[in-house]
Scaffold this active site. Structure first.
Site, PDB file in Angstrom:
ATOM      1  CB  THR A   1      -2.817  13.210   7.423  1.00  0.00           C
ATOM      2  OG1 THR A   1      -3.049  12.085   6.555  1.00  0.00           O
ATOM      3  CG2 THR A   1      -2.454  14.421   6.591  1.00  0.00           C
TER       4      THR A   1
ATOM      5  CB  THR B   1     -19.697  16.641   9.438  1.00  0.00           C
ATOM      6  OG1 THR B   1     -18.781  15.920   8.597  1.00  0.00           O
ATOM      7  CG2 THR B   1     -20.531  17.602   8.611  1.00  0.00           C
TER       8      THR B   1
ATOM      9  CG  ASP C   1     -21.879   7.086   9.910  1.00  0.00           C
ATOM     10  OD1 ASP C   1     -21.331   7.123   8.796  1.00  0.00           O
ATOM     11  OD2 ASP C   1     -22.017   6.029  10.561  1.00  0.00           O
TER      12      ASP C   1
ATOM     13  CB  SER D   1      -9.866  12.152  -5.179  1.00  0.00           C
ATOM     14  OG  SER D   1      -9.627  10.873  -5.720  1.00  0.00           O
TER      15      SER D   1
ATOM     16  CE  LYS E   1     -10.473   8.743  -1.558  1.00  0.00           C
ATOM     17  NZ  LYS E   1     -11.328   9.831  -1.013  1.00  0.00           N
TER      18      LYS E   1
ATOM     19  CE1 TYR F   1      -8.446   6.165   0.062  1.00  0.00           C
ATOM     20  CE2 TYR F   1      -6.738   5.905  -1.592  1.00  0.00           C
ATOM     21  CZ  TYR F   1      -7.449   6.704  -0.715  1.00  0.00           C
ATOM     22  OH  TYR F   1      -7.163   8.047  -0.630  1.00  0.00           O
TER      23      TYR F   1
END
Length: 280
Positions: free
Chosen positions: A184, A33, A57, A135, A153, A149
């Site tokens: 990343t 996706t 989404d 996670s 998590k 954040y």
């Protein structure tokens, strides 16, 4: 090894992209996706029979269910669900807007919950499968400037740990992946930063700014090696409940848990003092 079919959210970059490339390269099928199919046009062109891009989404629960239901209906069997879509949000709690708070919860937490819930009936009926929740070691360790954040998590880890016990009798394994810092786009491209307040200058809440600047040194984690270990984990029986990736992440998690245990042990007398006396 027989090929598998995977459904992975958020495959345009980061771990989702790396997982998809490795899986397609070894002959597996991937339903991936994205919010913009142009970002995976190269994969669709190179692997027309194996890669199926879907626009999604994850904050749209009805759309999540539609994508999952259609994928199982069309492909018959999907062995692995990878809940990967998510992003980082940095800033002190006071600096965040209501919209930022709502959106990261809807994406990282609610979106992951609804993806897993949508997949469970299919996995149960087909007699098993594997759920992989991406996670972070930030699901057990908390840093200033990352409050929302961490909220998402820590929340998804509690959800997954409970669900793992619920679905184990159906042959469904659940693994929570806790990567450390990796090179990343999550850290160096897609991270969102609050409108910072001068009152927090010099505060630990703004220490993240140095981490986000590549000039201060890159994260130690290799996304390719991390993705390979995630793929390997699907062969492990029973499914590992947690998979920590990165030596720094493991050291930090262990140190944090030891401090937490020490703090709890120090409260033993206090905790017992609130019980009814024996026999009452």
């Amino acid at each position: 090894m027989a090929s598998r079919t995977w459904l992975i959210t958020g495959v345009s970059s980061g771990f989702g992209r790396e997982l998809t490339e490795q899986l397609l390269g070894r002959g597996d099928r991937v339903v991936g996706t994205v919010r913009d199919t142009a970002k995976v046009a190269d994969l669709a062109g190179e692997y027309p029979g194996a890669f199926r891009p879907e626009v999604l989404d994850v904050t749209d629960t009805a759309a999540v269910r539609d994508v999952v239901d259609r994928a199982f209906a069309d492909l018959g069997r999907i062995e692995v669900i990878v809940s990967n879509a998510g992003y980082g949000l940095f800033g002190a709690a006071e600096e965040l807007t209501d919209a930022q708070v709502d959106h990261i919860i809807a994406t990282n937490l609610t979106g992951s919950i609804q993806l897993i819930r949508a997949a469970l009936p299919h996995l149960r009926v087909q007699g098993g499968g594997r759920i992989v929740q991406i996670s972070s070691y930030g699901g057990q360790v908390a840093f200033p400037g990352n409050s929302m954040y961490h909220a998402t998590k820590w929340g998804i880890e509690g959800f997954c740990e409970a669900v793992a016990a619920e679905v184990a009798p159906f042959g469904i394994g659940v693994t929570i992946v806790e990567p450390g810092g990796a090179r990343t786009q999550f850290r160096y491209g897609s991270a969102q930063v609050a409108d910072l307040m001068p009152e927090y200058d010099g505060n630990p809440a703004h220490a993240f700014s140095a981490m986000l600047d590549p000039a201060n040194g890159l994260a130690p984690g290799d996304p390719a090696r991390m993705a390979a270990r995630i793929i390997d984990s699907v062969d492990a029986e029973p499914a590992p409940l947690r998979l920590v990736l990165g030596s720094q992440a493991l050291d930090s998690t262990i140190a944090t848990l030891r401090r937490r245990i020490d703090g709890l042990e120090a409260q033993r007398d206090l905790a017992g003092s609130t019980d009814f006396p024996p026999g009452e």
